[in-house]
Design a protein around this motif. Structure first.
Motif, PDB file in Angstrom:
ATOM      1  N   PRO A  48      24.420  42.647   6.849  1.00  0.00           N
ATOM      2  CA  PRO A  48      23.518  43.501   7.637  1.00  0.00           C
ATOM      3  C   PRO A  48      24.237  44.113   8.833  1.00  0.00           C
ATOM      4  N   VAL A  49      23.926  45.359   9.086  1.00  0.00           N
ATOM      5  CA  VAL A  49      24.483  46.062  10.248  1.00  0.00           C
ATOM      6  C   VAL A  49      23.302  46.545  11.084  1.00  0.00           C
ATOM      7  N   TYR A  50      23.138  45.941  12.268  1.00  0.00           N
ATOM      8  CA  TYR A  50      22.013  46.278  13.131  1.00  0.00           C
ATOM      9  C   TYR A  50      22.427  47.420  14.055  1.00  0.00           C
ATOM     10  N   ALA A  51      22.256  48.632  13.547  1.00  0.00           N
ATOM     11  CA  ALA A  51      22.755  49.818  14.239  1.00  0.00           C
ATOM     12  C   ALA A  51      21.675  50.578  14.992  1.00  0.00           C
ATOM     13  N   LEU A  52      20.418  50.223  14.795  1.00  0.00           N
ATOM     14  CA  LEU A  52      19.331  50.969  15.429  1.00  0.00           C
ATOM     15  C   LEU A  52      19.529  51.015  16.941  1.00  0.00           C
ATOM     16  N   GLY A  53      19.518  52.224  17.487  1.00  0.00           N
ATOM     17  CA  GLY A  53      19.698  52.405  18.923  1.00  0.00           C
ATOM     18  C   GLY A  53      21.146  52.465  19.356  1.00  0.00           C
ATOM     19  N   GLU A  54      22.080  52.257  18.427  1.00  0.00           N
ATOM     20  CA  GLU A  54      23.508  52.298  18.752  1.00  0.00           C
ATOM     21  C   GLU A  54      24.085  53.661  18.388  1.00  0.00           C
ATOM     22  N   SER A  55      25.366  53.855  18.716  1.00  0.00           N
ATOM     23  CA  SER A  55      26.037  55.108  18.390  1.00  0.00           C
ATOM     24  C   SER A  55      27.496  54.839  18.071  1.00  0.00           C
ATOM     25  N   VAL A  56      28.143  55.829  17.495  1.00  0.00           N
ATOM     26  CA  VAL A  56      29.538  55.723  17.108  1.00  0.00           C
ATOM     27  C   VAL A  56      30.193  57.091  17.267  1.00  0.00           C
ATOM     28  N   THR A  57      31.488  57.089  17.498  1.00  0.00           N
ATOM     29  CA  THR A  57      32.238  58.336  17.614  1.00  0.00           C
ATOM     30  C   THR A  57      32.981  58.615  16.321  1.00  0.00           C
ATOM     31  N   LEU A  58      32.707  59.766  15.732  1.00  0.00           N
ATOM     32  CA  LEU A  58      33.451  60.225  14.572  1.00  0.00           C
ATOM     33  C   LEU A  58      34.473  61.254  15.025  1.00  0.00           C
ATOM     34  N   GLY A  59      35.618  61.266  14.359  1.00  0.00           N
ATOM     35  CA  GLY A  59      36.633  62.237  14.719  1.00  0.00           C
ATOM     36  C   GLY A  59      37.318  61.888  16.028  1.00  0.00           C
ATOM     37  N   THR A  60      38.053  62.840  16.565  1.00  0.00           N
ATOM     38  CA  THR A  60      38.822  62.613  17.782  1.00  0.00           C
ATOM     39  C   THR A  60      39.072  63.944  18.481  1.00  0.00           C
ATOM     40  N   ASP A  61      39.357  63.866  19.763  1.00  0.00           N
ATOM     41  CA  ASP A  61      39.754  65.053  20.525  1.00  0.00           C
ATOM     42  C   ASP A  61      41.263  65.114  20.722  1.00  0.00           C
ATOM     43  N   ASP A  62      41.983  64.178  20.135  1.00  0.00           N
ATOM     44  CA  ASP A  62      43.440  64.152  20.286  1.00  0.00           C
ATOM     45  C   ASP A  62      44.035  65.389  19.618  1.00  0.00           C
ATOM     46  N   SER A  63      44.740  66.207  20.375  1.00  0.00           N
ATOM     47  CA  SER A  63      45.297  67.455  19.866  1.00  0.00           C
ATOM     48  C   SER A  63      46.362  67.226  18.815  1.00  0.00           C
ATOM     49  N   ASN A  64      46.909  66.012  18.744  1.00  0.00           N
ATOM     50  CA  ASN A  64      47.929  65.714  17.737  1.00  0.00           C
ATOM     51  C   ASN A  64      47.331  65.352  16.378  1.00  0.00           C
ATOM     52  N   ALA A  65      46.042  65.114  16.338  1.00  0.00           N
ATOM     53  CA  ALA A  65      45.397  64.759  15.078  1.00  0.00           C
ATOM     54  C   ALA A  65      45.224  66.005  14.212  1.00  0.00           C
ATOM     55  N   LEU A  66      45.084  65.794  12.911  1.00  0.00           N
ATOM     56  CA  LEU A  66      44.865  66.901  12.000  1.00  0.00           C
ATOM     57  C   LEU A  66      43.564  67.624  12.352  1.00  0.00           C
ATOM     58  N   ALA A  67      43.549  68.928  12.095  1.00  0.00           N
ATOM     59  CA  ALA A  67      42.423  69.759  12.528  1.00  0.00           C
ATOM     60  C   ALA A  67      41.101  69.312  11.924  1.00  0.00           C
ATOM     61  N   HIS A  68      41.125  68.806  10.694  1.00  0.00           N
ATOM     62  CA  HIS A  68      39.856  68.475  10.062  1.00  0.00           C
ATOM     63  C   HIS A  68      39.224  67.217  10.643  1.00  0.00           C
ATOM     64  N   ALA A  69      39.931  66.501  11.526  1.00  0.00           N
ATOM     65  CA  ALA A  69      39.359  65.322  12.188  1.00  0.00           C
ATOM     66  C   ALA A  69      38.875  65.646  13.594  1.00  0.00           C
ATOM     67  N   ARG A  70      38.983  66.877  14.007  1.00  0.00           N
ATOM     68  CA  ARG A  70      38.578  67.270  15.362  1.00  0.00           C
ATOM     69  C   ARG A  70      37.384  68.223  15.299  1.00  0.00           C
ATOM     70  N   PRO A  71      36.516  68.263  16.343  1.00  0.00           N
ATOM     71  CA  PRO A  71      36.542  67.451  17.559  1.00  0.00           C
ATOM     72  C   PRO A  71      35.834  66.113  17.345  1.00  0.00           C
ATOM     73  N   ALA A  72      35.815  65.299  18.414  1.00  0.00           N
ATOM     74  CA  ALA A  72      35.038  64.057  18.370  1.00  0.00           C
ATOM     75  C   ALA A  72      33.550  64.392  18.401  1.00  0.00           C
ATOM     76  N   MET A  73      32.762  63.649  17.635  1.00  0.00           N
ATOM     77  CA  MET A  73      31.315  63.880  17.582  1.00  0.00           C
ATOM     78  C   MET A  73      30.589  62.542  17.684  1.00  0.00           C
ATOM     79  N   GLN A  74      29.652  62.480  18.579  1.00  0.00           N
ATOM     80  CA  GLN A  74      28.871  61.255  18.786  1.00  0.00           C
ATOM     81  C   GLN A  74      27.690  61.236  17.819  1.00  0.00           C
ATOM     82  N   VAL A  75      27.518  60.115  17.119  1.00  0.00           N
ATOM     83  CA  VAL A  75      26.417  59.957  16.165  1.00  0.00           C
ATOM     84  C   VAL A  75      25.613  58.725  16.538  1.00  0.00           C
ATOM     85  N   SER A  76      24.314  58.898  16.696  1.00  0.00           N
ATOM     86  CA  SER A  76      23.435  57.760  16.989  1.00  0.00           C
ATOM     87  C   SER A  76      22.656  57.377  15.738  1.00  0.00           C
TER      88      SER A  76
END
Length: 897
Positions: A48-76
């Motif tokens: 079980p993953v009790y995620a209700l009310g939590e959030s996670v960051t997908l991707g990154t803002d690191d300019s060295n990362a590949l373009a398809h992983a940018r920008p960072a996006m917050q998901v709740s």
């Protein structure tokens, strides 16, 4: 994606820091007291993953990362869910590959089918529905027709990318998992390495994992309950996560979203598997390519290939009203890959109709059967609905395009679309037409009294209307058809047959004609030019029909919506009026008033003896991505065959390493493609190059020592078996006598997606940017490559045979060795695939001894291709391609002297 010849675009990633997340997955409920829906289930091997009310960051803002992983996006998250403790094993999936090993070589579709099977086995509904399945010769599912994901269902499914990252963030330790530094380049039993504090194992390493999402670029603004893209873009790209035993620990990142190649639903590899998730997502949120949120999506249930089969061409467009938003939406099947486009506008859209040239759409703001104010508009059928013009009249409704015998294009409309049951009210309205040219309306002209909005025949002698009664105007005289019983959704065919289709309310006349009772709108009735019933078609159970219309440009086909028992307009279908065959095209919540346009010209310029399902169809969505590159090259081949004097064959190394724009002395055609091997070279050379290039002087064959161990099953059989075009050519002797009429048109218009955002090149030039040689990574055990293996003997014999056949035809053969990372000279490997340098040297000497021109631009790593000339460890960038191509050009010039 299968075999050792996968297109290694991203082998040398920079070492980047892991993304941060606002919370980690936890098996502990906040305060130990919060109740969860998960408490209702007891699922084996699920955490079980009790995620209700939590959030996670997908991707990154690191300019060295590949373009398809940018920008960072917050998901709740507004929900909890289960995640698989480990990757699905061979035993669980019923595969003979070691009970506790992760199941590998599975497509996205294979994973979906397994999730459904487990749901059914445990008494749950299924999270995926589809209309048909297709499998390859190895038993892998390569297509699920009409696949729709139902996130709100309590069932097993693949995790979303957000769910996967949130669960993985609870213990992300690539150094402790199976990676390239400790795995011996093979998968290991699940949970035999690191297990995090929540009991989840192998998130980093062992095998890479499918997630549920279509790939779509992230946006900067936060999103709740994110479930991926509304579609996979022009290429149909999917997301994979986690890294594998082939990746170094330093190159594994939570934010990474892909592999070393483009990943589609049909991709599979020996290092890719999956784990399951479970739990409903009540308020899912998708993103489109522009970063806009969509809580409800329209699913495309048929692809361009289906359209080509059913309608004779894939130059097809569908326009419709999305009744959830009230906006105009459309799908263009003549593009590279169909996707739903919704035009963002505040104007209410009803009864759209696509212009005869397929470029514009007319619509009104009023609804059939309802009197009142309505306006008619025309706009361009593009993503922004440009060129919007309004017909300047007091009231106009139900527009229909019509081409007059003079060739002028007009829009027919009525002044009121209300209920026509009342005779006097019907007569007070009238039918008009107005010319439309160069984006402008002309002066409206009245045709006759009565609101005949069901269509007017080409000769103007028949008009129909159906909004409670089926009225007809025959040669200037008004009459009532269908014995005066209720009817609606009338549509007059736009060909010369003057057939009318309509729906009824299961009246006496209809039941007598059909021969049985039926429900309201369950049957489409067809009448001839006199109103006499001639045939009927029943809706597929458990649906009824609505919004029926003849398809413009396809005389026997009808478009309609299917309505479920709750009255929701769930699907748009095309059906054959004569056979009753049904093609499901779109699925959604409320799809209204579909109009379909077909390019009739395409259906007329092709030899009718050609099978349009096979002729020129070199790529299908069931093929690996490298088959798409070959499809593009085959189009170039047929278009330029009479002028080509030099041709290049090989893998992605040659595809990106040699470019015709840098070769001046010869008319060069590069037919190399990713995973191109000796089997592909042999097939293409013997059946196409030798037969159809009359001016050929030079045959350039890539010689890569590390490719001499491949077999036909490595990549070529997958292409050949899944390419209808190659097998169709073969069954017709490869057209050595002549090409039939329209063949090149079929090739040009056959299915062809374009590279998506995850690929750094285009099909217009096949050149890569500069990325540098990077680290000289090795992805295989070098002891596997022995010179005495049968594959080496056979492949070298095939190469020698090709050389002899070419020389017998007076064609010079160039064996081209493309450069790789010079730092391999300081290792024991020749290149990325791990062949020992001594073994590679022996093969190079054997090749050099053949009667060929030998152009070795690698020189065992002692070459002059700078890092700025490379894209990665074994592919050249634009600058490197220029140098190699110019040297090949110099060889051509010197040989001609």
């Amino acid at each position: 994606m299968k075999g050792v010849l996968v297109f290694l675009l991203f082998a040398a990633f920079a070492v980047l820091g892991a993304c941060s997340n606002s919370a980690s997955a936890s098996g502990e409920r906040e305060g130990g007291a919060r109740k969860s829906l998960l408490d209702s289930f007891d699922l084996a091997s699920m955490v079980p993953v009790y995620a209700l009310g939590e959030s996670v960051t997908l991707g990154t803002d690191d300019s060295n990362a590949l373009a398809h992983a940018r920008p960072a996006m917050q998901v709740s998250f507004d929900y909890d869910y289960f995640i698989g403790k480990h990757e699905v094993t061979c035993a669980e999936m019923g595969k003979d590959c070691g009970d506790s090993l992760p199941a590998i070589n599975v497509t996205y579709y294979d994973a979906v089918l397994y999730a459904n099977r487990r749901s059914v086995a445990e008494g749950f509904d299924t999270a995926y529905v589809y209309t048909g399945a297709m499998f390859d010769n190895e038993g892998s599912c390569v297509n699920l027709e009409g696949l729709v994901f139902l996130p709100a269902v309590s069932a097993y499914r693949l995790p979303t990318e957000a769910e996967w990252v949130y669960a993985a963030s609870g213990g992300w330790k690539p150094d402790s998992g199976w990676n390239a530094d400790n795995s011996d380049y093979r998968a290991h039993e699940v949970c035999s390495a690191f297990i995090d504090g929540n009991g989840v194992c192998d998130m980093a390493g062992n095998v890479m994992e499918w997630v549920n999402d279509w790939y779509v670029p992230f946006r900067k603004e936060p999103v709740a309950d994110y479930v991926g893209g509304i579609d996979g873009g022009v290429l149909g790209e999917r997301v994979v996560k986690g890294g594998s035993y082939r990746n170094s620990a330093a190159s594994m990142h939570l934010y990474s979203r892909g592999d070393i190649y483009t990943v589609t639903s049909v991709s599979k590899a020996e290092y890719v598997g999956f784990r399951l998730a479970f739990g409903p997502i009540r308020s899912p949120m998708w993103l489109n390519r522009d970063g806009q949120q969509k809580s409800i999506i329209v699913s495309i249930l048929a692809n361009s290939m289906d359209m080509r089969h059913e309608l004779g061409t894939n130059k097809v467009k569908i326009a419709f009203r999305d009744d959830e938003t009230g906006k105009l939406a459309f799908v263009d099947y003549s593009g590279d890959n169909p996707r739903v486009v919704e035009i963002d506008d505040s104007i209410e859209v009803y009864h759209p109709d696509i212009s005869p040239d397929g470029n514009r759409v007319a619509f009104c703001t009023g609804l059939e059967g309802v009197s009142g104010k309505s306006s008619v508009y025309v706009r361009t059928l593009d993503s922004i609905g440009s060129g919007l013009v309004k017909l300047d009249v007091e009231n106009a409704a139900i527009p229909r395009w019509r081409v007059l015998e003079s060739g002028d294009t007009v829009v027919v409309f009525v002044t009121d679309a209300g209920n026509n049951k009342d005779e006097s009210a019907f007569r007070q309205a009238s039918t008009w037409q107005v010319r439309f040219s160069e984006g402008k309306f002309g002066e409206p002209e009245k045709l006759f009294d009565g609101a005949y909005h069901g269509g007017i025949s080409r000769d103007g002698k028949l008009a129909v209307s159906g909004a409670r009664l089926l009225r007809a105007r025959v040669s200037g005289h008004d009459t009532l058809w269908y014995n005066g019983e209720q009817a609606c959704n009338a549509s007059l065919s736009r060909d010369k047959s003057k057939r009318t289709l309509f729906l009824d309310f299961a009246g006496t006349t209809g039941r007598k004609f059909v021969g049985e009772d039926y429900a309201t709108h369950e049957v489409i009735l067809f009448a001839d030019s006199t109103g006499t019933l001639e045939r009927f078609t029943k809706a597929p159970a458990p649906y009824t029909f609505d919004h029926t219309e003849w398809i413009y440009g396809a005389d026997s086909l009808v478009v309609a919506t299917l309505v479920d028992v709750d009255g929701a307009h769930r699907k748009v279908v095309a059906l054959n009026a004569f056979t009753g065959d049904v093609l499901e095209m779109l699925g959604g919540e409320e799809l209204w008033h579909p109009a379909v346009w077909v390019n009739a010209y395409d259906r007329a310029v092709v030899n009718p003896d050609l099978d349009i399902d096979s002729a020129g169809v070199y790529f299908t969505p069931q093929m690996e991505f490298y088959g798409l590159e070959l499809r593009v090259k085959m189009e170039y081949f047929w278009k330029s065959r009479d002028s080509v004097t030099a041709v290049v064959l090989g893998s992605s190394r040659a595809m990106f390493g040699v470019n015709a724009s840098y070769v001046q002395s010869e008319k060069l055609l590069n037919m190399a493609y990713s995973s191109g091997d000796i089997f592909g070279m042999e097939f293409l050379t013997e059946h196409y190059v030798f037969s159809h290039l009359p001016k050929l002087r030079f045959l350039v064959l890539e010689f890569s020592p590390d490719f001499m161990w491949v077999t036909e099953n490595s990549s070529w059989n997958s292409i050949y078996e899944n390419s209808p075009g190659l097998r169709y050519d073969e069954s017709h002797g490869f057209w050595v006598d002549s090409l039939p009429k329209g063949f090149e048109t079929l090739v040009e218009k056959s299915y062809k997606a374009r590279p998506g955002q995850m690929l750094p090149y285009s099909f217009d030039e096949f050149l890569l940017p500069s990325g540098g040689w990077g680290e000289p990574s090795v992805s295989n055990d070098s002891t596997l490559f022995r010179l005495d293996l049968p594959a080496v003997v056979n492949n070298m014999a095939t190469l020698e045979k090709l050389v002899g056949e070419a020389r017998a035809r007076g064609i010079e053969v160039v064996l081209l060795v493309t450069p790789q990372n010079p730092r391999y000279a300081k290792t024991g490997a020749y290149g990325v695939y791990g062949v020992r340098r001594s073994v590679a040297q022996e093969l190079l000497e054997r090749a050099k001894a053949l009667d060929v021109l030998f152009l070795d631009e690698n020189k065992m790593g002692n070459h002059d291709y700078k890092s700025s000339m490379a894209f990665n460890t074994d592919h050249l960038g634009r600058e490197g391609a220029k140098q190699l191509s110019e040297r090949l050009d110099s060889l051509f010039r010197a040989t001609r002297k």
